[in-house]
Write an enzyme that holds these catalytic residues in place. Structure first.
Site, PDB file in Angstrom:
ATOM      1  N   GLY A  13      -5.367 -43.010   2.956  1.00  0.00           N
ATOM      2  CA  GLY A  13      -4.338 -43.086   1.644  1.00  0.00           C
ATOM      3  C   GLY A  13      -4.906 -43.803   0.432  1.00  0.00           C
ATOM      4  O   GLY A  13      -4.162 -43.795  -0.348  1.00  0.00           O
ATOM      5  N   PHE A  16      -9.507 -40.727  -2.865  1.00  0.00           N
ATOM      6  CA  PHE A  16      -9.124 -39.802  -4.101  1.00  0.00           C
ATOM      7  C   PHE A  16      -7.831 -38.787  -3.654  1.00  0.00           C
ATOM      8  O   PHE A  16      -6.919 -38.958  -4.429  1.00  0.00           O
ATOM      9  CB  PHE A  16     -10.381 -39.285  -4.418  1.00  0.00           C
ATOM     10  CG  PHE A  16     -10.302 -37.728  -5.324  1.00  0.00           C
ATOM     11  CD1 PHE A  16      -9.570 -38.019  -6.352  1.00  0.00           C
ATOM     12  CD2 PHE A  16     -11.196 -36.662  -5.041  1.00  0.00           C
ATOM     13  CE1 PHE A  16      -9.534 -36.740  -7.353  1.00  0.00           C
ATOM     14  CE2 PHE A  16     -11.051 -35.698  -5.715  1.00  0.00           C
ATOM     15  CZ  PHE A  16     -10.220 -35.822  -6.873  1.00  0.00           C
ATOM     16  N   ASP A  50      -8.955 -48.878  11.040  1.00  0.00           N
ATOM     17  CA  ASP A  50     -10.339 -48.192  11.235  1.00  0.00           C
ATOM     18  C   ASP A  50      -9.919 -47.097  12.249  1.00  0.00           C
ATOM     19  O   ASP A  50      -9.187 -47.267  13.336  1.00  0.00           O
ATOM     20  CB  ASP A  50     -11.447 -48.579  11.877  1.00  0.00           C
ATOM     21  CG  ASP A  50     -12.528 -47.954  11.898  1.00  0.00           C
ATOM     22  OD1 ASP A  50     -12.440 -46.765  12.212  1.00  0.00           O
ATOM     23  OD2 ASP A  50     -13.645 -48.663  11.753  1.00  0.00           O
ATOM     24  N   LYS A 144     -17.168 -32.388  10.269  1.00  0.00           N
ATOM     25  CA  LYS A 144     -15.752 -31.757   9.927  1.00  0.00           C
ATOM     26  C   LYS A 144     -15.515 -30.664  10.716  1.00  0.00           C
ATOM     27  O   LYS A 144     -14.077 -30.474  11.250  1.00  0.00           O
ATOM     28  CB  LYS A 144     -15.805 -31.482   8.382  1.00  0.00           C
ATOM     29  CG  LYS A 144     -16.005 -32.422   7.520  1.00  0.00           C
ATOM     30  CD  LYS A 144     -15.000 -33.593   7.518  1.00  0.00           C
ATOM     31  CE  LYS A 144     -13.544 -33.099   6.742  1.00  0.00           C
ATOM     32  NZ  LYS A 144     -12.660 -33.975   6.694  1.00  0.00           N
TER      33      LYS A 144
END
Ligand code: NAD
Length: 242
Positions: A13, A16, A50, A144
């Site tokens: 949060g 960007f 984390d 990802k």
């Protein structure tokens, strides 16, 4: 019967995109908090932690009463230390899911990347049925891809509903990667190069629209799908030129 009010946690949060998601949730009067390893903003409840720590994530979820997680956290693309990508994006995302299931969170929206299906060749007119490339472009995109698979496989686990979005390049206010990189190229007078025959196209999306997509995905997640999911047999115009 009135629907229980959603409580959002934007993981990443302070980033960007994460920041724009927080702002849009605030603008529509929603209950939102932020979780990040660094704090850059001070206008919503903030949980410092984390995502690779189950205690950090579980404690924050419990304290905030989160019902919907929007997980945007990732190390930036282009780092030399590839192990960090797998630690944060794959192991960290598994940790977020484990904590969410243990705490009873209902929804998880994950920010993946269009790069998960990119191997350097042209990609034109494809949809989400395009398979992952045999050789991933790099560790960032590989991590990802693995993270989004973990997220999609977790759908339904302990009642958790999940979705992954794949933005391409994101631009707009607060960007710390794209414009700084372009400006550095300009400052160093390295602008005299051309990729291909100068007709290459790349998708860019304004950060406000990417943020809005996350809110819409969260809103729609617990509704029945509007149409049957596409099957591999359905024909699609697919042009992959490598
Ligand atoms: P960003 O670097 O501005 O934000 C990421 C945030 O994640 C940062 O605030 C960072 O502190 C936080 N974070 C990193 N590791 C963490 C950890 N271990 N625990 C908790 N927080 C941690 O990046 P962004 O540009 O806002 O990107 C947001 C998401 O969108 C990322 O998942 C990225 O992969 C994806 N994405 C970005 C682009 C783009 O062009 N910026 C394109 C496609 C996909």
């Amino acid at each position: 019967m009135t629907k229980a009010r959603e409580a959002y946690m934007v993981i990443g949060g302070s980033g960007f995109l994460g920041r724009h998601i927080v702002q849009q949730l605030l603008d529509r009067g929603d209950n939102v908090c932020a979780f990040d390893i660094v704090q850059r903003h001070f206008d919503v409840p903030f949980y410092s932690g984390d995502i690779t720590s189950i205690d950090d994530v579980s404690n924050a979820l419990r304290k905030s009463g989160t019902t919907c997680i929007i997980h945007t956290a990732s190390p930036p693309a282009g780092l030399k230390d590839s192990s960090l990508y797998f630690k944060v994006n794959v192991d960290g995302t598994k940790t977020v899911i484990d904590a969410a299931v243990a705490v009873g969170v209902r929804k998880l929206v994950f920010t993946s990347s269009a790069g998960v299906v990119f191997n350097g060749g042209d990609i034109i007119n494809v949809d989400e049925r395009l398979p992952y490339p045999e050789v991933p472009l790099d560790a960032y995109n590989d991590s990802k891809a693995k993270a989004e698979q973990v997220v999609l496989e977790a759908n339904g686990k302990g009642g958790l509903l999940t979705v992954a979005l794949r933005p391409a390049g994101i631009f707009g206010p607060g960007d710390r990667q794209v414009m700084t990189g372009l400006y550095k190229v300009y400052e160093e007078n390295k602008t005299h190069f051309q990729i291909g025959d100068n007709t290459n196209l790349f998708d860019w999306t304004y950060v406000g629209n990417v943020a809005k997509a996350h809110l819409l995905a969260a809103d729609k997640l617990d509704l029945p799908p509007p149409a049957a999911p596409l099957s591999e047999k359905d024909e699609i115009p697919l042009i992959v030129d490598d």
